[in-house]
Write an enzyme that holds these catalytic residues in place. Structure first.
Site, short mmCIF file in Angstrom:
data_model
loop_
_atom_site.label_atom_id
_atom_site.label_comp_id
_atom_site.label_asym_id
_atom_site.label_seq_id
_atom_site.Cartn_x
_atom_site.Cartn_y
_atom_site.Cartn_z
N CYS A 15 -10.07 -32.76 -1.62
CA CYS A 15 -9.40 -32.48 -0.57
C CYS A 15 -8.01 -31.47 -1.03
O CYS A 15 -7.86 -31.33 -1.95
CB CYS A 15 -8.89 -33.73 0.17
SG CYS A 15 -7.42 -34.61 -0.79
N CYS A 18 -5.34 -32.71 -3.70
CA CYS A 18 -5.94 -32.23 -5.16
C CYS A 18 -5.51 -30.59 -5.53
O CYS A 18 -4.95 -30.46 -6.40
CB CYS A 18 -7.49 -32.02 -5.49
SG CYS A 18 -8.11 -33.71 -5.03
N ASP A 497 -1.24 8.81 11.06
CA ASP A 497 -1.00 9.99 10.49
C ASP A 497 -2.32 11.08 11.18
O ASP A 497 -3.06 10.47 11.57
CB ASP A 497 -1.54 9.97 8.94
CG ASP A 497 -1.42 11.29 8.24
OD1 ASP A 497 -0.29 12.05 8.35
OD2 ASP A 497 -2.60 11.77 7.81
N ASP A 690 -4.56 8.38 5.15
CA ASP A 690 -5.56 8.67 4.34
C ASP A 690 -5.02 9.48 3.22
O ASP A 690 -5.86 9.68 1.91
CB ASP A 690 -6.80 9.30 5.07
CG ASP A 690 -6.41 10.88 5.19
OD1 ASP A 690 -5.11 11.36 5.55
OD2 ASP A 690 -7.39 11.76 5.07
#
Length: 795
Positions: A15, A18, A497, A690
């Site tokens: 769970c 832990c 852009d 890009d």
């Protein structure tokens, strides 16, 4: 020494408590930063090797009572001639850091190696075998991992089946405990305490053994998790019943209060939940499986003028490969000879095949449609585009979103509070509500312990993140981490852009006005040294022109270029460049305005301070841009466009696609400033670009989105990669983020609702322990199932 990164697989976590415990302990180590993901069962580690090595980190995890995942790989080994060869390879592999066991079979020409992937890779082992004088290759590495998962699931199914068989008779005895007579006969031997003990004991200690092991590890390390609650609750029922059974010895008329059925049915119900949870969690990684299935399994390599079929992992850089019609291109490379069309839809999203000829690049896993291609392998294995996509998806699925921190904090303090609540409820019932009634007080305490297990809380966020990032990958949207999948839903402004994002980024020359004859070849020669798309358009326009030698060249970012050819000083660029160099263009202002009103970019060229030409270049708008902008505006998002072009050209392009806000004549270094300006106005900004010059703005934005057809630098700086160039991916990204966040909040609500509603009901004595167990078990299943709904969502 700089920090290193590693991923360690962890076993034994049950769970979120832990995961939090491991994360806290690792982060206390000097030079270590850890992020533990429960759903992926992995720890992402950043560490300083001078302060803490991976061995030390693993030992710390194991000391906490958890295991570090050891993977197993099967190798084919060629070149062995006797047992001495096998022993030599075995010893060589065994001495490698991270290898725990190596066994080499001479007769089968195979090797089996158990290793820790955080320390050593399969490629390292193969290199070691080669260094020893032999040849090695992987034998179904990923299929091996899938087999292990299937074996684990089969083992869970077997234990669940056994648990059901043993629990059914005990479940039937519950009819005998009912306050009303339902007319259903209950054989007396079923009510015998020793009969019930016989059936309950293997369920408690063999089938339920892992709960005790987990609880012991947790308590030994001064923490508590789900195992503690289950072990406490079922043990209380079992041992109380055992004590009652012993009271019957020598007392034939004593009627014991037995709860063997409670402990056995609880464990069975929890196992049912865990089994269905494992089945559902297996579906969260289907996106990775689909991506892996795209890979070619083998390749045709040309060696010594012969065509040889080899497994994909045996392809080397610079190998010549033959790809026939209908075959998948094995790796990334370049076409040497041949002409064909290639279906690149799995990478670019474009449905139409792309023509490929000599010199063109091809991408691994794309499909060759009709011609024969001979190609040179340039990127193999983990370097291919597909491997990069898989890596991004895997890392994103393993990352932790900020909202998970809240669940972690709650889970970290939840178990101790529950144990305390159970003890208080026990005392209140035993001393105040129903004095002396130990069975009733015990039932209340057990119900509280069981209903409150925080399994669902720990799974609420990571399962949704895994499914959401997988869904994104299927749509061509690659999130670098869960935090970006979460953050995208807050976006209310998108900055696009222009060149290569709104437009196709492949401009063409549309008009040339030569004011002085004979200078066009010089202008073309000057532009050959530039990487700008506009320069490329001019060079393509003058392909047949003689190539002149350029003595000097300099790019003026955002303005243009300067060059010296045959002793003459050339300028090509914007009005700003001409103004700075005192070039008079006043008489041609009307021509410039006419071009710009049509969305064309007009460039001026001068020689030795005199204007000699005007060149108009147009970049066509992507077909998807208009629809994407409309979709974003409909979602309530402000759309902006940014470009180095002048205001008139920029506004003409913006008007064509429906963008209302434009930043024109912005230099590359100023793009990040524009992002900050929008952020200062209180907007959450996504920057989409890009090019290399977009990288600072992408990094500055709240969410940076790189067009996948763009440069590696832009993709590296971005938080989200949009594969291909379709701008419709932008609204899809934001919509997917919104739906994922809604899904996470639903999961958290239901996970907390189970506990918040269940604990008071259990404390009032209105909840039978077995009902609490069923609710707890299926709370996890419901959370994972809800997360899986994202797979069928439309974006």
């Amino acid at each position: 020494m700089s920090q290193k990164e590693a991923t360690i697989g962890i076993t034994g976590m049950t769970c979120s408590a832990c995961a939090i415990r491991i994360e806290k302990v690792l982060n206390k180590m000097d030079g270590v930063e850890a992020n533990v993901n429960l759903a992926m069962e992995k720890a992402s580690i950043k560490y300083d090797p001078d302060k803490a090595g991976l061995d030390t980190i693993e030992q710390k995890i194991e000391k906490l009572g958890y295991g570090t995942l050891k993977e197993k790989v099967e190798l084919d080994i060629q070149g062995m001639t006797c047992s001495a060869c096998a022993i030599r390879i075995e010893k060589g592999l065994s001495k490698m850091d991270g290898v725990s066991r190596a066994a080499v079979n001479l007769a089968g020409e195979t090797g089996s190696v158990e290793y820790n992937p955080a320390h050593v890779s399969v490629e390292d082992m193969i290199r070691k075998i080669k260094k020893l004088g032999y040849e090695g290759s992987v034998k179904q590495e990923r299929e091996q991992k899938q087999t292990l998962k299937e074996e684990e699931l089969k083992h869970k199914k077997m234990k669940l089946f056994l648990s059901i068989i043993l629990s059914l008779p005990l479940l039937y005895t519950m009819i005998g405990h009912m306050p009303y007579d339902f007319g259903i006969p209950v054989p007396q031997f079923l009510m015998n305490p020793w009969f019930q003990l016989l059936f309950a004991t293997p369920v408690q200690f063999y089938i339920g053994g892992p709960f005790y092991v987990g609880a012991f590890r947790a308590l030994r390390n001064k923490s508590a998790n789900m195992d503690v609650l289950v072990a406490l609750g079922t043990s209380a029922a079992y041992f109380y019943s055992l004590a009652e059974a012993f009271k019957t010895l020598g007392a034939d008329h004593y009627h014991p209060q037995l709860y063997f059925e409670t402990s056995a049915v609880l464990i069975t119900l929890i196992l049912v939940g865990k089994y269905f949870e494992a089945l559902a969690k297996g579906r969260t990684t289907e996106a990775i499986s689909k991506l892996l299935s795209l890979q070619a399994k083998e390749a045709t390599v040309i060696r010594n003028d012969e065509e040889v079929k080899v497994p994909l992992d045996q392809v080397k850089v610079s190998d010549l490969l033959l790809v026939k019609p209908g075959e998948k291109i094995p790796v990334d490379g370049i076409v040497i000879t041949g002409l064909s069309s290639v279906d690149e839809s799995m990478i670019t999203g474009e449905s139409l095949p792309v023509e490929k000829k000599t010199g063109d690049r091809v991408i691994g896993a794309t499909i060759n449609k009709n011609g024969v291609l001979k190609m040179e392998a340039q990127k193999i294995g983990k370097e291919t585009a597909l491997a990069g996509i898989i890596k991004i998806v895997e890392e994103a699925q393993g990352s932790k979103a900020p909202i998970q921190r809240m669940a972690d904090i709650i889970s970290g303090i939840f178990v101790p509070i529950v144990v305390g609540s159970a003890l208080i409820a026990f005392a209140v019932w035993y001393f105040l509500v129903d004095p002396g009634n130990l069975p009733q007080a015990l039932e209340v305490a057990i119900a509280i312990l069981v209903i409150a297990c925080p399994c669902a809380l720990g799974l609420a966020t990571p399962t949704s993140i895994m499914v959401g990032t997988g869904k994104g990958a299927e749509q061509g949207i690659l999130f670098k981490g869960g935090e970006y999948l979460e953050g995208a839903h807050k976006i209310n402004a998108v900055l696009l852009d222009k060149t290569g994002t709104v437009t196709k980024g492949k401009p063409e020359v549309t008009d040339v006005i030569e004011l002085s004859e004979g200078f066009l070849p010089y202008i073309i020669a000057a532009e050959r040294a530039s990487e700008h798309p506009l320069a490329e358009a001019i060079v393509n326009y003058g392909k047949g022109e003689e190539k002149l030698e350029v003595q000097e060249f300099s790019a003026v970012p955002g303005h243009g270029i300067t060059a010296v050819i045959e002793g003459k000083n050339f300028l090509v660029g914007t009005r700003k460049l001409m103004n700075e160099r005192s070039v008079d263009y006043e008489g041609y202002e009307e021509e410039l305005l006419r071009f710009e009103e049509k969305g064309k970019t007009a460039m001026l060229s001068a020689v030795d301070g005199k204007l000699v030409a005007i060149i108009a270049v147009a970049d066509t708008v992507k077909e998807t841009s208009k629809n994407a902008v409309a979709a974003m505006k409909e979602m309530g998002i402000d759309v902006y466009m940014i470009t180095g072009d002048n205001e008139r050209t920029a506004k003409a392009i913006a008007a064509e696609v429906g963008i209302d806000h434009v930043f024109g004549q912005v230099l590359p270094e100023e793009k990040a400033k524009k992002v900050k300006e929008l952020q200062e106005r209180g907007l959450k900004v996504a920057m989409v670009g890009d090019g290399i010059n977009d990288a600072p703005a992408l990094a500055t934005a709240d969410i940076g989105m790189a067009i996948g057809s763009g440069t590696d630098v832009a993709i590296e700086a971005a938080d989200v990669t949009l594969v291909g160039g379709d701008l419709n991916h932008i609204p899809k990204t934001i919509l997917l983020s919104r739906k994922t966040m809604r899904n996470i909040k639903q999961n958290l609500f239901w996970a907390l609702f189970y506990n918040a509603a269940g604990i008071p009901i259990a404390a009032l004595g209105l909840l039978e322990p077995w009902v609490a167990g069923a609710a707890m078990a299926f709370s996890s299943v419901s959370v994972v199932t809800n997360a899986l709904r994202l797979k069928s969502t439309t974006v």
